[in-house]
Design an enzyme around this catalytic site. Structure first.
Site, PDB file in Angstrom:
ATOM      1  N   ILE A   1       7.231   6.916  16.901  1.00 65.79           N
ATOM      2  CA  ILE A   1       6.939   7.630  15.640  1.00 65.79           C
ATOM      3  C   ILE A   1       5.672   8.474  15.767  1.00 65.79           C
ATOM      4  CG2 ILE A   1       6.572   7.383  13.138  1.00 65.79           C
ATOM      5  CD1 ILE A   1       9.328   6.411  14.004  1.00 65.79           C
TER       6      ILE A   1
ATOM      7  N   ASP B   1       4.072   0.553  11.936  1.00 67.86           N
ATOM      8  CA  ASP B   1       2.902  -0.089  11.332  1.00 67.86           C
ATOM      9  C   ASP B   1       2.736  -1.554  11.749  1.00 67.86           C
ATOM     10  OD1 ASP B   1       2.335   2.287  10.096  1.00 67.86           O
ATOM     11  OD2 ASP B   1       3.136   1.711   8.145  1.00 67.86           O
TER      12      ASP B   1
ATOM     13  N   LYS C   1       0.832  -1.223   0.000  1.00 67.60           N
ATOM     14  CA  LYS C   1       0.000   0.000   0.000  1.00 67.60           C
ATOM     15  C   LYS C   1       0.859   1.261   0.000  1.00 67.60           C
ATOM     16  CE  LYS C   1      -1.805   1.540   4.038  1.00 67.60           C
ATOM     17  NZ  LYS C   1      -1.523   2.954   4.369  1.00 67.60           N
ATOM     18  N   ASN C   2       1.833   1.303   0.902  1.00 65.20           N
ATOM     19  CA  ASN C   2       2.578   2.544   1.062  1.00 65.20           C
ATOM     20  C   ASN C   2       3.618   2.771  -0.032  1.00 65.20           C
ATOM     21  OD1 ASN C   2       0.991   3.056   3.225  1.00 65.20           O
ATOM     22  ND2 ASN C   2       2.508   2.517   4.779  1.00 65.20           N
TER      23      ASN C   2
ATOM     24  N   LEU D   1       7.621  19.408   7.236  1.00 64.09           N
ATOM     25  CA  LEU D   1       8.857  19.009   6.546  1.00 64.09           C
ATOM     26  C   LEU D   1       8.657  18.962   5.030  1.00 64.09           C
ATOM     27  CD1 LEU D   1       9.959  16.211   9.050  1.00 64.09           C
ATOM     28  CD2 LEU D   1      10.981  18.493   8.822  1.00 64.09           C
TER      29      LEU D   1
ATOM     30  N   ARG E   1      -8.872  -0.621   3.915  1.00 62.14           N
ATOM     31  CA  ARG E   1      -7.977   0.421   3.410  1.00 62.14           C
ATOM     32  C   ARG E   1      -6.609  -0.171   3.081  1.00 62.14           C
ATOM     33  NH1 ARG E   1      -6.409   4.241   7.376  1.00 62.14           N
ATOM     34  NH2 ARG E   1      -4.915   4.544   5.715  1.00 62.14           N
TER      35      ARG E   1
ATOM     36  N   CYS F   1      -4.856  12.798  12.809  1.00 65.03           N
ATOM     37  CA  CYS F   1      -5.735  11.643  12.746  1.00 65.03           C
ATOM     38  C   CYS F   1      -5.559  10.866  14.043  1.00 65.03           C
ATOM     39  CB  CYS F   1      -5.446  10.788  11.527  1.00 65.03           C
ATOM     40  SG  CYS F   1      -3.886   9.958  11.619  1.00 65.03           S
TER      41      CYS F   1
ATOM     42  N   ARG G   1       0.366  14.415  12.862  1.00 64.54           N
ATOM     43  CA  ARG G   1       0.665  14.301  11.445  1.00 64.54           C
ATOM     44  C   ARG G   1       0.826  15.632  10.705  1.00 64.54           C
ATOM     45  NH1 ARG G   1      -1.609   8.907   9.027  1.00 64.54           N
ATOM     46  NH2 ARG G   1       0.524   8.916   8.291  1.00 64.54           N
ATOM     47  N   PRO G   2       1.791  16.421  11.124  1.00 65.49           N
ATOM     48  CA  PRO G   2       2.048  17.688  10.435  1.00 65.49           C
ATOM     49  C   PRO G   2       2.700  17.461   9.064  1.00 65.49           C
ATOM     50  CG  PRO G   2       3.733  17.263  12.087  1.00 65.49           C
ATOM     51  CD  PRO G   2       2.734  16.149  12.206  1.00 65.49           C
ATOM     52  N   ILE G   3       2.731  18.527   8.238  1.00 61.27           N
ATOM     53  CA  ILE G   3       3.437  18.413   6.946  1.00 61.27           C
ATOM     54  C   ILE G   3       4.523  19.495   6.815  1.00 61.27           C
ATOM     55  CG2 ILE G   3       1.579  17.235   5.674  1.00 61.27           C
ATOM     56  CD1 ILE G   3       1.016  20.050   4.368  1.00 61.27           C
TER      57      ILE G   3
ATOM     58  N   ARG H   1      -5.076  10.514   4.189  1.00 62.70           N
ATOM     59  CA  ARG H   1      -3.915  11.319   4.466  1.00 62.70           C
ATOM     60  C   ARG H   1      -2.788  11.093   3.459  1.00 62.70           C
ATOM     61  NH1 ARG H   1       0.498  12.573   6.327  1.00 62.70           N
ATOM     62  NH2 ARG H   1       0.722  14.527   7.444  1.00 62.70           N
TER      63      ARG H   1
HETATM   64  N1  EPU Z   1       6.425  14.434  10.676  1.00 63.35           N
HETATM   65  C1  EPU Z   1       6.683  15.754  10.981  1.00 63.35           C
HETATM   66  N2  EPU Z   1       6.584  16.665   9.965  1.00 63.35           N
HETATM   67  C2  EPU Z   1       6.248  16.304   8.694  1.00 63.35           C
HETATM   68  C3  EPU Z   1       5.996  14.957   8.413  1.00 63.35           C
HETATM   69  C4  EPU Z   1       6.085  14.039   9.444  1.00 63.35           C
HETATM   70  O1  EPU Z   1       6.986  16.111  12.104  1.00 63.35           O
HETATM   71  O2  EPU Z   1       6.192  17.178   7.829  1.00 63.35           O
HETATM   72  C5  EPU Z   1       6.534  13.437  11.755  1.00 63.35           C
HETATM   73  C6  EPU Z   1       5.219  12.704  12.002  1.00 63.35           C
HETATM   74  O3  EPU Z   1       4.367  13.424  12.860  1.00 63.35           O
HETATM   75  C7  EPU Z   1       5.700  11.416  12.598  1.00 63.35           C
HETATM   76  C8  EPU Z   1       7.015  11.153  11.848  1.00 63.35           C
HETATM   77  O4  EPU Z   1       7.402  12.426  11.326  1.00 63.35           O
HETATM   78  O5  EPU Z   1       5.996  11.617  13.947  1.00 63.35           O
HETATM   79  C9  EPU Z   1       6.958  10.151  10.727  1.00 63.35           C
HETATM   80  O6  EPU Z   1       5.897  10.446   9.859  1.00 63.35           O
HETATM   81  P1  EPU Z   1       5.990  10.178   8.302  1.00 63.35           P
HETATM   82  O7  EPU Z   1       5.946  11.479   7.593  1.00 63.35           O
HETATM   83  O8  EPU Z   1       7.142   9.285   8.004  1.00 63.35           O
HETATM   84  O9  EPU Z   1       4.623   9.421   8.035  1.00 63.35           O
HETATM   85  P2  EPU Z   1       3.822   9.453   6.673  1.00 63.35           P
HETATM   86  O10 EPU Z   1       4.793   9.553   5.562  1.00 63.35           O
HETATM   87  O11 EPU Z   1       2.742  10.442   6.742  1.00 63.35           O
HETATM   88  C10 EPU Z   1       3.890   6.895   6.161  1.00 63.35           C
HETATM   89  C11 EPU Z   1       2.885   5.784   6.034  1.00 63.35           C
HETATM   90  C12 EPU Z   1       2.330   5.428   7.402  1.00 63.35           C
HETATM   91  C13 EPU Z   1       3.498   5.033   8.305  1.00 63.35           C
HETATM   92  C14 EPU Z   1       4.530   6.170   8.370  1.00 63.35           C
HETATM   93  C15 EPU Z   1       5.766   5.832   9.172  1.00 63.35           C
HETATM   94  C16 EPU Z   1       1.954   6.089   3.818  1.00 63.35           C
HETATM   95  C17 EPU Z   1       0.766   6.369   2.986  1.00 63.35           C
HETATM   96  N3  EPU Z   1       1.814   6.170   5.137  1.00 63.35           N
HETATM   97  O12 EPU Z   1       3.163   8.014   6.673  1.00 63.35           O
HETATM   98  O13 EPU Z   1       1.497   4.297   7.217  1.00 63.35           O
HETATM   99  O14 EPU Z   1       3.043   4.736   9.593  1.00 63.35           O
HETATM  100  O15 EPU Z   1       4.948   6.506   7.023  1.00 63.35           O
HETATM  101  O16 EPU Z   1       6.386   4.722   8.678  1.00 63.35           O
HETATM  102  O17 EPU Z   1       3.002   5.763   3.303  1.00 63.35           O
HETATM  103  C18 EPU Z   1      -0.196   2.746   7.735  1.00 63.35           C
HETATM  104  O18 EPU Z   1       0.095   2.161   6.690  1.00 63.35           O
HETATM  105  O19 EPU Z   1      -0.981   2.260   8.611  1.00 63.35           O
HETATM  106  C19 EPU Z   1       0.387   4.074   7.992  1.00 63.35           C
HETATM  107  C20 EPU Z   1      -0.090   4.930   8.894  1.00 63.35           C
END
Ligand code: EPU
Length: 420
Positions: free
Chosen positions: A328, A306, A22-23, A124, A398, A115, A120-122, A91
């Site tokens: 995480i 995960d 999925k990811n 970065l 999902r 969520c 889950r900020p963006i 997301r």
């Molecule tokens: N973070 C920040 N700022 C950002 C982005 C992230 O502080 O701009 C923090 C997050 O709050 C978190 C950490 O960085 O504490 C890691 O988050 P990451 O950005 O790596 O998560 P993601 O890319 O949004 C993906 C997967 C998630 C998985 C995480 C961690 C997808 C679609 N989602 O999310 O998958 O848990 O990486 O490995 O690829 C799942 O499949 O159940 C799932 C939630």
């Protein structure tokens, strides 16, 4: 809302084929926005998140055909703004932003909120876009990025919890068509990022260092269509491996890639689970009694967040105390109260869950709040005495292809109850 009725106590036995990740597939589908030419993606799992992403791409103007495990996508002409509600529902759809910015130099998407698993900020992602020269405006729930032109730059993407998976994907996808060289430091090393880079390079991108914390992207003028096969889902494989151990069964995971699963396999080994390679499969069974293990989730190649909930279900069945620490996502313990409903003895202390395992679990109606929490409840239900009703199966749909069918194939007594 559909639910799963699980009559527990049956050891899982047999073979299960691991579906595409999925990811990996979600950002790869988004990457097709970077070219006008047709792209073909194989080993696409049949998941509601994939259908969502297909809807988003169609809404943006792409032609998307999903047939069996193949997606054919052509984004001849696209617009730079995504539908507010569609994007907010998933997301993972934030990863359309990088390709839109890369190709059109503008992208507008709804700002994803937090969520159930955390904030889950963006920030970065946006920091990376800004480093490439984009201007960011946040207004009325939307985030807009725009640039006259994108220019390669050095950017550090490390955050509070280490690297960011979709942030790395997004910045890479914006940088592939930028002028000059971009160097991402503290890039995510997850196999899904490496798979995306494989696809981008097949499209004509010039990216090196994928799988390491330093990724270098040399911008090119344009990308072309490409064909790609998505890697097998390491989290789905981990989930079935843990379910096999929890039920004292013997399951062969067809297509699982052990090289993507070192941390999970290492912990399973310490917990008394035998995992043997058999050609392109992994055979999982118990190696005597289960033993408690301590786990801390970390970015790859550490133990994946995960698979944390599923492992907690296994530890709840294991005599002794294990400590599971989530590093995480700050609130990814929503499964604890539901596991407790089944009889598990778990206490939360800050970022750690203290699991006093070995108490007998007995079936109950439970409700999960996210995908992996639901998977943990399914595992606990498979091992519990009596019947467990896991409500809100849409969370499982999902991210797990045909989960009830696959479990039945392994001998589990699982039934999907459709709510009229
Ligand atoms: N973070 C920040 N700022 C950002 C982005 C992230 O502080 O701009 C923090 C997050 O709050 C978190 C950490 O960085 O504490 C890691 O988050 P990451 O950005 O790596 O998560 P993601 O890319 O949004 C993906 C997967 C998630 C998985 C995480 C961690 C997808 C679609 N989602 O999310 O998958 O848990 O990486 O490995 O690829 C799942 O499949 O159940 C799932 C939630």
């Amino acid at each position: 809302m559909d639910s799963l009725l699980i009559k527990g106590g049956v050891p899982l036995r047999g073979e299960v084929t691991i579906s595409g990740a999925k990811n990996a597939v979600l950002p790869i589908m988004a990457a097709t926005l970077l070219t006008r030419e047709p792209c073909v993606i194989h080993n696409v799992p049949d998941l509601s998140d994939v259908r969502f992403m297909a809807q988003i791409l169609s809404w943006l103007g792409a032609e998307v055909r999903l047939h069996k495990a193949t997606a054919r996508i052509q984004a001849k002409k696209i617009k730079g703004a995504g539908d507010y509600d569609l994007i907010r529902k998933m997301r993972g759809s934030i990863c359309i932003m990088g390709p839109l910015l890369g190709r059109l130099h503008k992208a507008t998407v709804s700002l994803p909120g937090g969520c159930v698993i955390g904030a889950r900020p963006i920030n970065l992602h946006l920091k990376g876009f800004q480093a490439l020269g984009a201007k960011i405006v946040i207004a009325s729930g939307y985030v807009q990025a725009s640039a006259k032109r994108l220019t390669g730059s050095a950017v550090f993407l490390g955050g509070r919890a280490g690297s960011t998976v979709l942030g790395t994907a997004n910045v890479m996808m914006a940088a592939v068509l930028a002028q000059g060289v971009t160097v991402i430091e503290s890039a995510a090393c997850e196999p899904e990022v490496v798979d995306l880079v494989k696809f981008l390079n097949a499209m004509g991108a010039k990216i090196t260092g994928a799988g390491s914390p330093t990724v270098t992207i040399t911008g090119v003028d344009q990308l072309h269509g490409a064909e790609h096969e998505v890697i097998p889902d390491r989290i789905e494989a981990a989930t079935y491996a843990i379910a096999a151990a929890a039920t004292n069964g013997e399951v062969t995971l067809r297509g699982a890639r052990p090289e993507h699963m070192h941390a999970v396999l290492d912990k399973l080994h310490d917990a008394g689970v035998k995992v043997e390679r058999e050609g392109a499969s992994l055979k999982v069974s118990r190696n005597g009694r289960l033993k408690p293990v301590d786990i801390t989730t970390l970015p790859y190649s550490g133990f994946p967040t995960d698979a944390q909930a599923q492992m907690m279900a296994l530890m709840a069945l294991t005599p002794g105390i294990s400590i599971i620490t989530e590093r995480i996502f700050e609130s990814r313990f929503m499964h604890v109260s539901e596991l407790t409903r089944l009889g598990a003895d778990i206490e939360i202390e800050g970022p750690s869950a203290i699991v006093k395992g070995g108490k007998p679990l007995s079936g109950a109606p439970v409700m999960a709040s996210d995908l992996r929490a639901s998977a943990a409840l399914v595992i606990a239900g498979l091992a519990a005495r009596g019947t467990t009703q896991v409500n809100r199966v849409y969370h499982l749909d999902r991210g797990y292809e045909n989960i009830d069918g696959k479990l039945r194939q392994l001998g589990a007594r699982v039934e999907r109850v459709e709510e009229s």
